[in-house]
Design an enzyme around this catalytic site. Structure first.
Site, PDB file in Angstrom:
ATOM      1  N   LYS A  72       0.785  -0.922   0.286  1.00 11.28           N
ATOM      2  CA  LYS A  72       0.039   0.207   0.273  1.00 11.28           C
ATOM      3  C   LYS A  72       0.803   1.061   0.174  1.00 11.28           C
ATOM      4  CE  LYS A  72      -3.261  -2.190   2.787  1.00 11.28           C
ATOM      5  NZ  LYS A  72      -3.884  -2.853   4.207  1.00 11.28           N
ATOM      6  N   ASP A  80     -13.277  -5.135  13.672  1.00 13.43           N
ATOM      7  CA  ASP A  80     -11.809  -5.217  14.849  1.00 13.43           C
ATOM      8  C   ASP A  80     -11.172  -5.395  16.044  1.00 13.43           C
ATOM      9  OD1 ASP A  80     -10.191  -4.297  12.656  1.00 13.43           O
ATOM     10  OD2 ASP A  80     -10.056  -2.189  12.890  1.00 13.43           O
TER      11      ASP A  80
END
Length: 179
Positions: A72, A170
């Site tokens: 990324k 998460d």
């Protein structure tokens, strides 16, 4: 563009050359030839993502595994974040180590996060718009993740206790030792 080493192999900070005058500023945020020449990394990105978050949001720590692993190139369009990359390449001399860097619309820094790294960020400003290029397509079944507050990693997200905003997804991620 200037390249700054982070201490984690292949994970680098990119500082663009910014041209400012009384009208504002201009900078080239990405150029394939320059990126590959200066970084030694492939700049063949196939997917762009953007998120908007408010203060205290912590996103991560995420990665994709196997044939869907992603590198990324990340930056902030508005606001400020603390960006975190964790080396999870088993044969790497920096395995299990992380770096944290403040990325903001003001400093215009970008972080290149190679394949084999967990990635996440916390929002330090009132709001933030976060943008990233990926060199591989997202594949839900290839997702891996580690809890943002894993004690083995000991990451300081710069968000006071009780002010964190974490997604349900998460909150159920695994520990680093389970990778």
């Amino acid at each position: 563009m200037e390249i700054e080493q982070t201490g984690l192999k292949d994970c680098i900070i990119i500082k663009p050359r910014v041209f400012e005058d009384p009208r504002g500023y201009f900078f080239e945020s990405f150029n394939l030839n320059t990126f590959e020449e200066k970084t030694g990394q492939s700049g063949r990105f196939v997917q762009d993502n953007q998120s908007f978050s408010s203060y205290g949001v912590i996103r991560g720590l995420h990665a994709q595994s196997g044939e869907f692993a992603q590198a990324k190139l990340v930056r902030v369009l508005k606001g400020e974040v603390l960006d975190v990359a964790v080396d999870i390449r088993p044969d790497s001399p920096t395995y299990g180590k992380h770096i944290s860097v403040k990325l903001s619309a003001e400093n215009k820094l970008q972080l290149y996060v190679p394949r084999g790294f967990l990635h996440g960020f916390s929002v330090l400003s009132e709001t933030a718009e976060f943008f990233y290029k990926c060199d591989n397509f997202y594949n839900k079944s290839s997702e891996v993740g580690v809890m943002y507050n894993d004690q083995n990693l000991n990451i300081d997200w710069l968000i006071p206790a009780g002010k964190e905003a974490i997604s349900d997804k998460d909150l159920i991620l695994n520990s680093f030792s389970s990778l």
